[in-house]
Design a protein around this motif. Sequence first.
Motif, PDB file in Angstrom:
ATOM      1  N   THR A 176     -36.447-133.021  -7.879  1.00 14.98           N
ATOM      2  CA  THR A 176     -36.612-131.572  -7.935  1.00 14.98           C
ATOM      3  C   THR A 176     -37.988-131.199  -7.384  1.00 14.98           C
ATOM      4  OG1 THR A 176     -37.735-131.269 -10.074  1.00 14.98           O
ATOM      5  CG2 THR A 176     -35.360-131.669 -10.146  1.00 14.98           C
ATOM      6  N   LYS A 177     -38.271-129.902  -7.355  1.00 12.61           N
ATOM      7  CA  LYS A 177     -39.561-129.433  -6.833  1.00 12.61           C
ATOM      8  C   LYS A 177     -40.751-129.950  -7.652  1.00 12.61           C
ATOM      9  CE  LYS A 177     -38.200-126.414  -3.565  1.00 12.61           C
ATOM     10  NZ  LYS A 177     -36.771-126.315  -3.786  1.00 12.61           N
ATOM     11  N   LEU A 178     -40.577-130.096  -8.974  1.00 11.75           N
ATOM     12  CA  LEU A 178     -41.672-130.584  -9.815  1.00 11.75           C
ATOM     13  C   LEU A 178     -41.477-132.041 -10.245  1.00 11.75           C
ATOM     14  CD1 LEU A 178     -42.571-127.537 -12.081  1.00 11.75           C
ATOM     15  CD2 LEU A 178     -43.768-128.403 -10.076  1.00 11.75           C
ATOM     16  N   SER A 179     -40.465-132.681  -9.703  1.00  9.81           N
ATOM     17  CA  SER A 179     -40.295-134.118  -9.942  1.00  9.81           C
ATOM     18  C   SER A 179     -39.776-134.737  -8.644  1.00  9.81           C
ATOM     19  CB  SER A 179     -39.329-134.382 -11.097  1.00  9.81           C
ATOM     20  OG  SER A 179     -38.034-133.872 -10.814  1.00  9.81           O
ATOM     21  N   ALA A 180     -40.558-134.530  -7.586  1.00 16.00           N
ATOM     22  CA  ALA A 180     -40.130-134.968  -6.260  1.00 16.00           C
ATOM     23  C   ALA A 180     -40.084-136.497  -6.172  1.00 16.00           C
ATOM     24  CB  ALA A 180     -41.061-134.413  -5.196  1.00 16.00           C
ATOM     25  N   TYR A 181     -39.114-136.992  -5.443  1.00 14.42           N
ATOM     26  CA  TYR A 181     -38.984-138.427  -5.217  1.00 14.42           C
ATOM     27  C   TYR A 181     -40.053-138.869  -4.211  1.00 14.42           C
ATOM     28  CZ  TYR A 181     -36.781-142.927  -4.074  1.00 14.42           C
ATOM     29  OH  TYR A 181     -36.526-144.262  -3.892  1.00 14.42           O
ATOM     30  N   GLY A 182     -40.869-139.859  -4.604  1.00 17.85           N
ATOM     31  CA  GLY A 182     -41.915-140.358  -3.710  1.00 17.85           C
ATOM     32  C   GLY A 182     -42.089-141.853  -3.818  1.00 17.85           C
ATOM     33  N   LYS A 183     -43.146-142.369  -3.189  1.00 15.89           N
ATOM     34  CA  LYS A 183     -43.370-143.818  -3.166  1.00 15.89           C
ATOM     35  C   LYS A 183     -43.651-144.378  -4.556  1.00 15.89           C
ATOM     36  CE  LYS A 183     -45.052-144.186   1.599  1.00 15.89           C
ATOM     37  NZ  LYS A 183     -46.196-144.588   2.465  1.00 15.89           N
ATOM     38  N   GLU A 184     -44.431-143.629  -5.345  1.00 13.45           N
ATOM     39  CA  GLU A 184     -44.837-144.134  -6.655  1.00 13.45           C
ATOM     40  C   GLU A 184     -43.927-143.648  -7.776  1.00 13.45           C
ATOM     41  OE1 GLU A 184     -47.145-146.399  -7.084  1.00 13.45           O
ATOM     42  OE2 GLU A 184     -47.520-146.415  -4.919  1.00 13.45           O
ATOM     43  N   ILE A 185     -43.598-142.372  -7.742  1.00 13.35           N
ATOM     44  CA  ILE A 185     -42.758-141.788  -8.793  1.00 13.35           C
ATOM     45  C   ILE A 185     -41.409-141.436  -8.189  1.00 13.35           C
ATOM     46  CG2 ILE A 185     -42.528-139.902 -10.459  1.00 13.35           C
ATOM     47  CD1 ILE A 185     -45.563-139.745 -10.550  1.00 13.35           C
ATOM     48  N   LYS A 186     -40.368-142.019  -8.750  1.00 10.92           N
ATOM     49  CA  LYS A 186     -39.023-141.879  -8.176  1.00 10.92           C
ATOM     50  C   LYS A 186     -38.230-140.763  -8.866  1.00 10.92           C
ATOM     51  CE  LYS A 186     -39.981-145.632  -5.828  1.00 10.92           C
ATOM     52  NZ  LYS A 186     -40.314-145.582  -4.392  1.00 10.92           N
ATOM     53  N   GLY A 187     -38.698-139.538  -8.692  1.00  8.11           N
ATOM     54  CA  GLY A 187     -38.015-138.426  -9.333  1.00  8.11           C
ATOM     55  C   GLY A 187     -38.513-138.210 -10.749  1.00  8.11           C
ATOM     56  N   LYS A 188     -37.742-137.507 -11.548  1.00  7.46           N
ATOM     57  CA  LYS A 188     -38.167-137.160 -12.902  1.00  7.46           C
ATOM     58  C   LYS A 188     -38.343-138.413 -13.758  1.00  7.46           C
ATOM     59  CE  LYS A 188     -37.101-134.326 -16.890  1.00  7.46           C
ATOM     60  NZ  LYS A 188     -36.039-134.101 -17.865  1.00  7.46           N
ATOM     61  N   SER A 189     -39.486-138.501 -14.425  1.00  5.45           N
ATOM     62  CA  SER A 189     -39.794-139.703 -15.209  1.00  5.45           C
ATOM     63  C   SER A 189     -39.487-139.535 -16.696  1.00  5.45           C
ATOM     64  CB  SER A 189     -41.278-140.068 -15.043  1.00  5.45           C
ATOM     65  OG  SER A 189     -42.100-138.981 -15.428  1.00  5.45           O
ATOM     66  N   GLU A 190     -39.071-138.348 -17.094  1.00  4.64           N
ATOM     67  CA  GLU A 190     -38.726-138.087 -18.500  1.00  4.64           C
ATOM     68  C   GLU A 190     -37.211-138.074 -18.673  1.00  4.64           C
ATOM     69  OE1 GLU A 190     -40.334-134.258 -19.003  1.00  4.64           O
ATOM     70  OE2 GLU A 190     -42.420-134.911 -19.098  1.00  4.64           O
ATOM     71  N   GLY A 230     -36.772-121.723  -7.760  1.00  5.66           N
ATOM     72  CA  GLY A 230     -36.927-122.617  -6.625  1.00  5.66           C
ATOM     73  C   GLY A 230     -36.564-124.065  -6.827  1.00  5.66           C
ATOM     74  N   GLY A 231     -36.015-124.414  -7.981  1.00  9.60           N
ATOM     75  CA  GLY A 231     -35.529-125.774  -8.162  1.00  9.60           C
ATOM     76  C   GLY A 231     -36.504-126.734  -8.799  1.00  9.60           C
ATOM     77  N   GLN A 232     -37.300-126.255  -9.771  1.00  9.06           N
ATOM     78  CA  GLN A 232     -38.210-127.145 -10.485  1.00  9.06           C
ATOM     79  C   GLN A 232     -37.459-127.863 -11.613  1.00  9.06           C
ATOM     80  OE1 GLN A 232     -38.681-123.858 -10.077  1.00  9.06           O
ATOM     81  NE2 GLN A 232     -40.547-123.559  -8.896  1.00  9.06           N
ATOM     82  N   SER A 233     -38.011-128.988 -12.065  1.00  8.98           N
ATOM     83  CA  SER A 233     -37.384-129.733 -13.146  1.00  8.98           C
ATOM     84  C   SER A 233     -37.565-128.997 -14.474  1.00  8.98           C
ATOM     85  CB  SER A 233     -37.973-131.144 -13.252  1.00  8.98           C
ATOM     86  OG  SER A 233     -39.335-131.076 -13.629  1.00  8.98           O
ATOM     87  N   SER A 234     -36.639-129.231 -15.385  1.00  7.65           N
ATOM     88  CA  SER A 234     -36.727-128.727 -16.749  1.00  7.65           C
ATOM     89  C   SER A 234     -36.470-129.901 -17.686  1.00  7.65           C
ATOM     90  CB  SER A 234     -35.687-127.627 -16.989  1.00  7.65           C
ATOM     91  OG  SER A 234     -34.386-128.188 -17.058  1.00  7.65           O
ATOM     92  N   THR A 235     -36.570-129.675 -18.988  1.00  9.23           N
ATOM     93  CA  THR A 235     -36.256-130.772 -19.907  1.00  9.23           C
ATOM     94  C   THR A 235     -34.759-131.073 -19.932  1.00  9.23           C
ATOM     95  OG1 THR A 235     -36.186-129.222 -21.768  1.00  9.23           O
ATOM     96  CG2 THR A 235     -38.245-130.410 -21.398  1.00  9.23           C
ATOM     97  N   SER A 236     -33.974-130.232 -19.296  1.00 16.26           N
ATOM     98  CA  SER A 236     -32.546-130.494 -19.149  1.00 16.26           C
ATOM     99  C   SER A 236     -32.241-131.379 -17.944  1.00 16.26           C
ATOM    100  CB  SER A 236     -31.803-129.159 -19.004  1.00 16.26           C
ATOM    101  OG  SER A 236     -30.473-129.356 -18.618  1.00 16.26           O
ATOM    102  N   SER A 237     -33.197-131.557 -17.038  1.00 12.18           N
ATOM    103  CA  SER A 237     -32.983-132.385 -15.843  1.00 12.18           C
ATOM    104  C   SER A 237     -32.772-133.845 -16.245  1.00 12.18           C
ATOM    105  CB  SER A 237     -34.181-132.291 -14.894  1.00 12.18           C
ATOM    106  OG  SER A 237     -34.446-130.953 -14.535  1.00 12.18           O
ATOM    107  N   TYR A 238     -32.039-134.564 -15.416  1.00  4.98           N
ATOM    108  CA  TYR A 238     -31.757-135.977 -15.690  1.00  4.98           C
ATOM    109  C   TYR A 238     -32.913-136.868 -15.248  1.00  4.98           C
ATOM    110  CZ  TYR A 238     -26.919-134.501 -16.432  1.00  4.98           C
ATOM    111  OH  TYR A 238     -25.783-133.890 -16.913  1.00  4.98           O
ATOM    112  N   LEU A 239     -33.010-138.000 -15.883  1.00  7.30           N
ATOM    113  CA  LEU A 239     -33.962-139.025 -15.471  1.00  7.30           C
ATOM    114  C   LEU A 239     -33.722-139.382 -14.001  1.00  7.30           C
ATOM    115  CD1 LEU A 239     -36.182-140.999 -16.555  1.00  7.30           C
ATOM    116  CD2 LEU A 239     -34.342-142.640 -16.965  1.00  7.30           C
ATOM    117  N   GLY A 240     -34.795-139.355 -13.203  1.00  9.07           N
ATOM    118  CA  GLY A 240     -34.675-139.693 -11.786  1.00  9.07           C
ATOM    119  C   GLY A 240     -34.296-138.534 -10.888  1.00  9.07           C
ATOM    120  N   GLN A 241     -33.974-137.382 -11.450  1.00  8.92           N
ATOM    121  CA  GLN A 241     -33.542-136.235 -10.641  1.00  8.92           C
ATOM    122  C   GLN A 241     -34.659-135.778  -9.699  1.00  8.92           C
ATOM    123  OE1 GLN A 241     -31.338-133.276 -12.817  1.00  8.92           O
ATOM    124  NE2 GLN A 241     -31.919-131.634 -11.424  1.00  8.92           N
TER     125      GLN A 241
END
Length: 512
Positions: free
Chosen positions: A338-352, A325-336
């Motif tokens: 995804t379902k587990l690193s959704a872009y929001g007001k406080e966290i702008k996508g993947k933080s790792e 379903g499109g969750q983040s992995s450790t291969s995902s890019y910073l800021g991407q």
Amino acid sequence: IIDVEYFNEVVVGAYNRGIAEEELPADIYTARSIIPAGTGALRDFSYIAPEIPLFNPDNCVGCMECVTECPDTAILGKVVPESKLEEELNKIQDPVKREHIRRQFAKTTKYYEVPKKKGIEPGLFMIAVDPTKCKGCAECVSACGDHNALQMIKKTGENLKRYREVFEFYTKLPETPKEYIQEKVLADMMLAGKSLLYVGGAGSCMGCGEATAIRMMLAATGFVYGPENIGIVAATGCNTVYSSTYPYNPFRVPWINSLFENAPAVAIGIRARWDQMGWQHKRLWVIGGDGAMYDIGFQSLSRMLASGMDIKVLVLDTQVYSNTGGQSSTSSYLGQDTKLSAYGKEIKGKSERRKELAQIVMMHPDVFVAQTTPAHINHFYRSILSANEFQGPAVVIVYTTCQPEHGVGDDMAMQQAKLAVESRAFPLLIYDPRKGETIKERLSLQGNPALKDDWYVHPKTGEVIDFIYFARTEGRFAKHFDKDGNPDEMLLQAQEDRLKNWRLLQELAGLR
């Protein structure tokens, strides 16, 4: 083990007619879920897309890029000696049908003029579209590019009939003779029947980058070793879902599916048994995605690499868990996004930051490593051929565009893979322990543009092709741009991360 004729007629037939649930009896074949090789060839996708590619032989140069990039084995090439073609055409009674099929052959410099100069009978080159396998993604048209030998047209009952007639003619022609297959032109490998080990009929998305990578790996391996000398251990993920949805199997080689955390461990057992049996010549490949190789299955991969066993790994890197379903992995890019690193007001996508598997694998002793894409055809094939030749563990990490999760068009797999390399999002590399004692000697970044520079500059437009340029083209980064197109702070950090990774590779390769 299984009655193939029974399975193809009764089981596949019931599924094709849509009556499997009502009429298919429970028996020893269906109960064990064993699927014979190549049953995907019996699947008909002709109903799912409104368009199909049309071949214009007048513009074709025989580059084979459309054949190579098609994820569904729906577009195939063949070279036929001129006299043999006339002989086969003359067997067709209907003059209209005969002339229509005659027009599907191109007189190219590559296969007609060059052999003629060498004293070999000239060959006519054919591109045949299988209407039962084509999903209408138009990736072949994108791959053809400025040659303009392919275009998408609307399907009709009449032209589908013609496509079926042409493809039937293609299947009855003899294989492309060896003298027309130029081994130095690696794309020509798919002219050989022993390279076509992924028959299509898989349920992958339109334009799937993973399926193209699998087809190409099998083509290169089959061309050298033959289909009887290949086995695959597939870690659960997208690749196992679309290639083993009962009863359709696109593989013409032995294939086993295991849990997504332990495919390399299963391969250790198979390799050990094969070696006991004197089958050292057989090539064993493990296939898996982000979860199988970057995340939960990383320990199993590392253990396999430490074993020193002659096992090859194809990592299908979509930078996201495509299958679930499109969750983040450790291969995902910073800021991407995804379902587990959704872009929001406080966290702008993947933080790792993204894990760089290639560098980690390089630190295991005596392991061959390549990072490549299906869009870089020669680099990809060289990576697979070298991995197969290497006496020990080899890992080939492949950028595989995932249209729905990356937010790109169905025909964009090749283009986005090229852009990922040009923008330093996913640099090409080959690390071969046989090349010397130092990392500098072993690591090659050949194939990347502007090798000694931070960023590649487009020669015609003067644009800097950096990570932000790449991010503008994909939906997974869209929220990082304001209404005026300016990138936010998170995306600037992602760009800096990609630059640091590129500079590290340059340093390791002796370019900095």
